[in-house]
Design a protein around this motif. Sequence first.
Motif, mmCIF file in Angstrom:
data_model
loop_
_atom_site.group_PDB
_atom_site.id
_atom_site.type_symbol
_atom_site.label_atom_id
_atom_site.label_comp_id
_atom_site.label_asym_id
_atom_site.label_seq_id
_atom_site.Cartn_x
_atom_site.Cartn_y
_atom_site.Cartn_z
ATOM 1 N N UNK A 1 8.902 -19.565 14.867
ATOM 2 C CA UNK A 1 10.128 -20.306 15.187
ATOM 3 C C UNK A 1 10.415 -20.319 16.684
ATOM 4 N N UNK A 2 11.081 -21.367 17.125
ATOM 5 C CA UNK A 2 11.520 -21.467 18.515
ATOM 6 C C UNK A 2 12.917 -20.867 18.634
ATOM 7 N N UNK A 3 13.192 -20.224 19.740
ATOM 8 C CA UNK A 3 14.515 -19.665 20.026
ATOM 9 C C UNK A 3 14.886 -20.119 21.429
ATOM 10 N N UNK A 4 15.826 -21.075 21.539
ATOM 11 C CA UNK A 4 16.165 -21.680 22.834
ATOM 12 C C UNK A 4 17.676 -21.717 23.035
ATOM 13 N N UNK A 5 18.083 -21.639 24.300
ATOM 14 C CA UNK A 5 19.503 -21.592 24.630
ATOM 15 C C UNK A 5 20.198 -22.939 24.507
ATOM 16 N N UNK B 1 15.992 -22.045 16.380
ATOM 17 C CA UNK B 1 17.350 -21.573 16.561
ATOM 18 C C UNK B 1 17.750 -22.008 17.962
ATOM 19 N N UNK B 2 18.744 -22.893 18.033
ATOM 20 C CA UNK B 2 19.206 -23.437 19.311
ATOM 21 C C UNK B 2 20.667 -23.035 19.494
ATOM 22 N N UNK B 3 21.015 -22.512 20.659
ATOM 23 C CA UNK B 3 22.370 -22.016 20.878
ATOM 24 C C UNK B 3 23.344 -23.103 21.310
ATOM 25 N N UNK B 4 23.013 -24.363 21.058
ATOM 26 C CA UNK B 4 23.934 -25.476 21.304
ATOM 27 C C UNK B 4 24.958 -25.570 20.178
ATOM 28 N N UNK C 1 28.417 -18.482 13.255
ATOM 29 C CA UNK C 1 29.840 -18.427 13.567
ATOM 30 C C UNK C 1 30.131 -18.012 15.001
ATOM 31 N N UNK C 2 31.143 -18.643 15.585
ATOM 32 C CA UNK C 2 31.472 -18.379 16.989
ATOM 33 C C UNK C 2 32.047 -16.984 17.217
ATOM 34 N N UNK C 3 32.518 -16.332 16.157
ATOM 35 C CA UNK C 3 33.027 -14.971 16.294
ATOM 36 C C UNK C 3 31.935 -13.925 16.079
ATOM 37 N N UNK C 4 30.711 -14.378 15.781
ATOM 38 C CA UNK C 4 29.618 -13.427 15.547
ATOM 39 C C UNK C 4 28.613 -13.378 16.689
ATOM 40 N N UNK C 5 28.467 -14.468 17.446
ATOM 41 C CA UNK C 5 27.463 -14.509 18.507
ATOM 42 C C UNK C 5 27.882 -15.519 19.567
ATOM 43 N N UNK C 6 27.366 -15.325 20.774
ATOM 44 C CA UNK C 6 27.745 -16.154 21.923
ATOM 45 C C UNK C 6 27.087 -17.532 21.871
ATOM 46 N N UNK C 7 27.871 -18.570 22.064
ATOM 47 C CA UNK C 7 27.316 -19.906 22.213
ATOM 48 C C UNK C 7 26.537 -19.956 23.526
ATOM 49 N N UNK C 8 25.435 -20.703 23.528
ATOM 50 C CA UNK C 8 24.616 -20.821 24.723
ATOM 51 C C UNK C 8 23.634 -19.682 24.918
ATOM 52 N N UNK C 9 23.637 -18.709 24.016
ATOM 53 C CA UNK C 9 22.794 -17.515 24.168
ATOM 54 C C UNK C 9 21.986 -17.308 22.885
ATOM 55 N N UNK C 10 20.791 -17.867 22.852
ATOM 56 C CA UNK C 10 19.982 -17.844 21.629
ATOM 57 C C UNK C 10 19.560 -16.429 21.251
ATOM 58 N N UNK C 11 19.268 -15.589 22.238
ATOM 59 C CA UNK C 11 18.869 -14.220 21.935
ATOM 60 C C UNK C 11 20.000 -13.474 21.238
ATOM 61 N N UNK C 12 21.224 -13.714 21.673
ATOM 62 C CA UNK C 12 22.379 -13.072 21.045
ATOM 63 C C UNK C 12 22.598 -13.610 19.640
ATOM 64 N N UNK D 1 31.719 -24.668 27.123
ATOM 65 C CA UNK D 1 31.923 -24.028 28.409
ATOM 66 C C UNK D 1 31.162 -22.739 28.584
ATOM 67 N N UNK D 2 30.077 -22.551 27.844
ATOM 68 C CA UNK D 2 29.306 -21.318 27.918
ATOM 69 C C UNK D 2 28.074 -21.433 28.797
ATOM 70 N N UNK D 3 27.779 -20.376 29.544
ATOM 71 C CA UNK D 3 26.540 -20.323 30.310
ATOM 72 C C UNK D 3 25.351 -20.230 29.355
ATOM 73 N N UNK D 4 24.226 -20.764 29.753
ATOM 74 C CA UNK D 4 23.017 -20.695 28.936
ATOM 75 C C UNK D 4 22.312 -19.373 29.228
ATOM 76 N N UNK D 5 22.217 -18.549 28.201
ATOM 77 C CA UNK D 5 21.597 -17.245 28.367
ATOM 78 C C UNK D 5 22.328 -16.352 29.347
ATOM 79 N N UNK D 6 23.598 -16.661 29.623
ATOM 80 C CA UNK D 6 24.378 -15.862 30.567
ATOM 81 C C UNK D 6 24.017 -16.087 32.017
#
Length: 265
Positions: free
Chosen positions: A2-6, A21-24, A73-84, A169-174
């Motif tokens: 699988x791909x994991x991208x911010x 898994x895309x953090x968009x 869910x937005x309360x479980x992991x950071x948007x824009x951060x695929x690793x998270x 408004x989230x940074x990609x991968x912080x």
Amino acid sequence: MPLVVDSVTHLTPDARGKVALCASHGGTYAAWHAARHGLAAMILHDAGIGRERAGIGGLDWLEARGIPGACVGHESARIGDAADMLRRGVLTFANAAAARCGVEPGMTAARALGLLEAAARPAADVADGMHEAGREVAGRGGVRVFALDSNGMVGPEHAGQVVVTGSHGGLLGGRPGTAVKAQVAAALYNDAGVGIDRAGLSRLPALDARGIPAGCVSCFSARIGDGLSTWEDGFLSAVNATAAVRGGRIGQSARDFVAAMLEHA
């Protein structure tokens, strides 16, 4: 594998036939952008769900094309951060095509990604005529205001201009360098429900460091992924310090925020 991208904007042609898994955000724009790369299935972020359920609107769009999709869910992991998202994300929504693969709300993102990978779905074949939208909506004294569906559309030509985006408004991968690609006069984003670690607002301090006034509109006021909705419907839920000095404030309409930024441009 699988791909994991911010961001869905980081997908390349070799994504065809893969699961990602895309953090968009999980809106229609992001789902389309991912599907046109031929993904077999995907996990996105629910971005606070928001106005007209725009943060998960892409799941129905994918379902109509037989493509499995789910949202963390937005309360479980950071948007824009695929690793998270992979590390601690928990699903809040899954479409029927994903459910047929065994994916369901309450499941960890890591478990769901494995199930989608094991399902060996065919590559998506998307011929829909959807496209990224960018429009000039206002201006003053030589400074132009652009409503853009995605922050990924910002380019060198937007330096010194105001960008009103449909992006979260989230940074990609912080990474602070991902806040915006040009030294714009001001920027607006969607707060994506703010979420865990206040990730939906993390672009704002990064833009402060560059002297760029910026703010986020509430996801419940404007549809995420729709720059024109940010402009027409948005109300500010957060501003950075640079914007506050120039008259930006929580509760302003997006138009009034931009007017204040133009006044001090």
